[in-house]
Write a protein that holds these residues in place. Sequence first.
Motif, PDB file in Angstrom:
ATOM      1  N   ARG A   6     -19.872  27.871 117.948  1.00  0.00           N
ATOM      2  CA  ARG A   6     -19.035  28.523 116.939  1.00  0.00           C
ATOM      3  C   ARG A   6     -18.126  29.518 117.653  1.00  0.00           C
ATOM      4  NH1 ARG A   6     -24.006  30.497 113.376  1.00  0.00           N
ATOM      5  NH2 ARG A   6     -24.658  30.838 115.534  1.00  0.00           N
ATOM      6  N   ALA A   7     -16.836  29.205 117.699  1.00  0.00           N
ATOM      7  CA  ALA A   7     -15.884  30.021 118.449  1.00  0.00           C
ATOM      8  C   ALA A   7     -14.888  30.685 117.503  1.00  0.00           C
ATOM      9  CB  ALA A   7     -15.136  29.172 119.467  1.00  0.00           C
ATOM     10  N   VAL A   8     -14.579  31.940 117.777  1.00  0.00           N
ATOM     11  CA  VAL A   8     -13.573  32.687 117.021  1.00  0.00           C
ATOM     12  C   VAL A   8     -12.551  33.231 118.009  1.00  0.00           C
ATOM     13  CG1 VAL A   8     -13.128  34.673 115.541  1.00  0.00           C
ATOM     14  CG2 VAL A   8     -15.207  33.323 115.209  1.00  0.00           C
ATOM     15  N   ALA A   9     -11.288  32.963 117.748  1.00  0.00           N
ATOM     16  CA  ALA A   9     -10.197  33.468 118.583  1.00  0.00           C
ATOM     17  C   ALA A   9      -9.348  34.404 117.753  1.00  0.00           C
ATOM     18  CB  ALA A   9      -9.349  32.322 119.118  1.00  0.00           C
ATOM     19  N   THR A  31     -12.530  29.098 114.586  1.00  0.00           N
ATOM     20  CA  THR A  31     -11.884  29.932 113.572  1.00  0.00           C
ATOM     21  C   THR A  31     -10.848  30.817 114.247  1.00  0.00           C
ATOM     22  OG1 THR A  31     -13.863  29.982 112.162  1.00  0.00           O
ATOM     23  CG2 THR A  31     -12.219  31.715 111.811  1.00  0.00           C
ATOM     24  N   ALA A  32      -9.643  30.782 113.719  1.00  0.00           N
ATOM     25  CA  ALA A  32      -8.578  31.671 114.188  1.00  0.00           C
ATOM     26  C   ALA A  32      -8.486  32.849 113.242  1.00  0.00           C
ATOM     27  CB  ALA A  32      -7.245  30.930 114.225  1.00  0.00           C
ATOM     28  N   VAL A  33      -8.510  34.066 113.792  1.00  0.00           N
ATOM     29  CA  VAL A  33      -8.294  35.287 113.011  1.00  0.00           C
ATOM     30  C   VAL A  33      -6.953  35.855 113.464  1.00  0.00           C
ATOM     31  CG1 VAL A  33      -9.145  37.572 112.410  1.00  0.00           C
ATOM     32  CG2 VAL A  33     -10.770  35.694 112.774  1.00  0.00           C
ATOM     33  N   VAL A  34      -5.999  35.924 112.544  1.00  0.00           N
ATOM     34  CA  VAL A  34      -4.590  36.070 112.893  1.00  0.00           C
ATOM     35  C   VAL A  34      -4.027  37.411 112.402  1.00  0.00           C
ATOM     36  CG1 VAL A  34      -2.320  34.961 112.737  1.00  0.00           C
ATOM     37  CG2 VAL A  34      -4.401  33.558 112.651  1.00  0.00           C
ATOM     38  N   THR A  35      -3.195  38.007 113.235  1.00  0.00           N
ATOM     39  CA  THR A  35      -2.523  39.261 112.863  1.00  0.00           C
ATOM     40  C   THR A  35      -1.581  39.048 111.675  1.00  0.00           C
ATOM     41  OG1 THR A  35      -0.812  38.808 114.496  1.00  0.00           O
ATOM     42  CG2 THR A  35      -2.618  40.240 115.172  1.00  0.00           C
ATOM     43  N   VAL A  36      -1.392  40.103 110.879  1.00  0.00           N
ATOM     44  CA  VAL A  36      -0.542  39.999 109.680  1.00  0.00           C
ATOM     45  C   VAL A  36       0.385  41.216 109.567  1.00  0.00           C
ATOM     46  CG1 VAL A  36      -2.028  38.462 108.346  1.00  0.00           C
ATOM     47  CG2 VAL A  36      -2.435  40.938 108.282  1.00  0.00           C
ATOM     48  N   ALA A  37       0.960  41.618 110.685  1.00  0.00           N
ATOM     49  CA  ALA A  37       1.872  42.769 110.668  1.00  0.00           C
ATOM     50  C   ALA A  37       3.299  42.390 111.042  1.00  0.00           C
ATOM     51  CB  ALA A  37       1.354  43.857 111.619  1.00  0.00           C
ATOM     52  N   ASP A  38       3.590  41.104 111.213  1.00  0.00           N
ATOM     53  CA  ASP A  38       4.926  40.670 111.616  1.00  0.00           C
ATOM     54  C   ASP A  38       5.947  41.068 110.553  1.00  0.00           C
ATOM     55  OD1 ASP A  38       7.025  39.475 112.907  1.00  0.00           O
ATOM     56  OD2 ASP A  38       6.342  37.416 112.604  1.00  0.00           O
ATOM     57  N   ASP A  39       7.088  41.571 110.992  1.00  0.00           N
ATOM     58  CA  ASP A  39       8.137  41.963 110.046  1.00  0.00           C
ATOM     59  C   ASP A  39       9.502  41.425 110.457  1.00  0.00           C
ATOM     60  OD1 ASP A  39       8.529  43.546 112.269  1.00  0.00           O
ATOM     61  OD2 ASP A  39       8.610  45.450 111.188  1.00  0.00           O
ATOM     62  N   GLY A  40       9.518  40.373 111.296  1.00  0.00           N
ATOM     63  CA  GLY A  40      10.780  39.826 111.765  1.00  0.00           C
ATOM     64  C   GLY A  40      10.951  38.366 111.412  1.00  0.00           C
ATOM     65  N   GLY A  41      12.166  37.858 111.564  1.00  0.00           N
ATOM     66  CA  GLY A  41      12.458  36.440 111.379  1.00  0.00           C
ATOM     67  C   GLY A  41      12.150  35.941 109.982  1.00  0.00           C
ATOM     68  N   VAL A 186     -14.522  38.925 109.079  1.00  0.00           N
ATOM     69  CA  VAL A 186     -15.635  39.738 109.576  1.00  0.00           C
ATOM     70  C   VAL A 186     -16.884  38.878 109.727  1.00  0.00           C
ATOM     71  CG1 VAL A 186     -17.203  41.636 108.986  1.00  0.00           C
ATOM     72  CG2 VAL A 186     -14.729  41.889 108.634  1.00  0.00           C
ATOM     73  N   GLU A 187     -17.161  38.052 108.724  1.00  0.00           N
ATOM     74  CA  GLU A 187     -18.346  37.193 108.787  1.00  0.00           C
ATOM     75  C   GLU A 187     -18.239  36.179 109.917  1.00  0.00           C
ATOM     76  OE1 GLU A 187     -21.874  35.447 108.353  1.00  0.00           O
ATOM     77  OE2 GLU A 187     -21.212  37.336 107.428  1.00  0.00           O
ATOM     78  N   ALA A 188     -17.036  35.654 110.147  1.00  0.00           N
ATOM     79  CA  ALA A 188     -16.850  34.687 111.236  1.00  0.00           C
ATOM     80  C   ALA A 188     -17.171  35.321 112.584  1.00  0.00           C
ATOM     81  CB  ALA A 188     -15.416  34.159 111.229  1.00  0.00           C
ATOM     82  N   VAL A 189     -16.729  36.560 112.797  1.00  0.00           N
ATOM     83  CA  VAL A 189     -16.999  37.250 114.063  1.00  0.00           C
ATOM     84  C   VAL A 189     -18.491  37.518 114.217  1.00  0.00           C
ATOM     85  CG1 VAL A 189     -16.648  39.416 115.326  1.00  0.00           C
ATOM     86  CG2 VAL A 189     -14.699  38.259 114.259  1.00  0.00           C
ATOM     87  N   LEU A 190     -19.140  37.955 113.137  1.00  0.00           N
ATOM     88  CA  LEU A 190     -20.558  38.297 113.212  1.00  0.00           C
ATOM     89  C   LEU A 190     -21.439  37.066 113.450  1.00  0.00           C
ATOM     90  CD1 LEU A 190     -20.841  40.951 110.357  1.00  0.00           C
ATOM     91  CD2 LEU A 190     -20.962  41.349 112.828  1.00  0.00           C
ATOM     92  N   SER A 191     -21.019  35.902 112.975  1.00  0.00           N
ATOM     93  CA  SER A 191     -21.835  34.699 113.103  1.00  0.00           C
ATOM     94  C   SER A 191     -21.415  33.812 114.272  1.00  0.00           C
ATOM     95  CB  SER A 191     -21.782  33.880 111.800  1.00  0.00           C
ATOM     96  OG  SER A 191     -20.452  33.465 111.513  1.00  0.00           O
TER      97      SER A 191
END
Length: 322
Positions: A6-9, A31-41, A186-191
């Motif tokens: 079980r891999a999380v990136a 599982t990909a955990v992705v940033t959500v602060a982009d404000d361009g394009g 959070v659950e993905a990282v913990l497991s």
Amino acid sequence: MSGELRAVALGGGHGLQATLSALRQITTDVTAVVTVADDGGSSGRLRRELGMLPPGDLRKALAALSDGDPDGKLWSTVFEHRFGGSGALAGHAVGNLVLAGLLEVLDDPVQVLDHACRLLGVQGRVLPMSTEPLDMSADVVGLDADPDAVRTIRGQVAIASTPGRVKQVSLQANGGTRPAACPEAVEAVLSADLVLLGPGSWFTSVLPHLLVPELHEALVRTSARRFVVLNLVPQPGETAGFSPEQHLDVLSQHAPRLRVDAVLADANSVPTPDRLRAAATELGARTLLDEIAAPAVPGRHDPEALAACLRAALERRTDRWR
């Protein structure tokens, strides 16, 4: 370890795409955990017009994990296609618009991404690090006559393109409130059995995950093995002039309690391996140096080489540690 790894990136942009492409060669439970602060394009336009999560990095993660069968390849290509011309759609990626439409219908970012995963044949999961768009600010020096004067720069795009030196970054939710983590992330990282941080824009794609309190705590508490994958070259505007070990120093400053099992770096991108090993040891990590750069694409990791490096680290193969 029994069963599927079980891999999380965690990350965003092209760096996360490389990590996900490598992990797909090791396990299907990614599982990909992705940033959500982009404000361009395109992402910034949709965020401002619709108040939605910026979809660009989420779309890239979906494309990286899409299945290799004809339908998966087709949908991946369609999702990544950008409209040309000079009209209202110019510059928008099709996948960004699909995600925007799904969000207006379902009103739940996690459901939206799960449906998109099924559409693209993803054998894993893509999650936002927070279910609301976040705003980023940074303390930057080197922008004034006084080289030690600190100026606050606001917005991910502005931070990534600032000519000064970023000292630290912070995240805020709407109204300047504390950012809340996506519970599923959070659950993905913990497991997880394996958690990867990096590569990617260090201050705007990698470190933001450590600035969301619940996600930060999960990264500290998880029993997973924690690997850090370093960039191949410093990034102008964010880490210009940084040595590989300075990336680790910044990581430690933003997360003093975080312990790491392994630091993976390209052997040809580390001019002083002893210094990198010393910095990694401060985090509790060993250092694995290997040739993981894409020969035809400067500044990008080769997914197959990175996958081999990850396997060596997971298997604790002593012949690969330097």
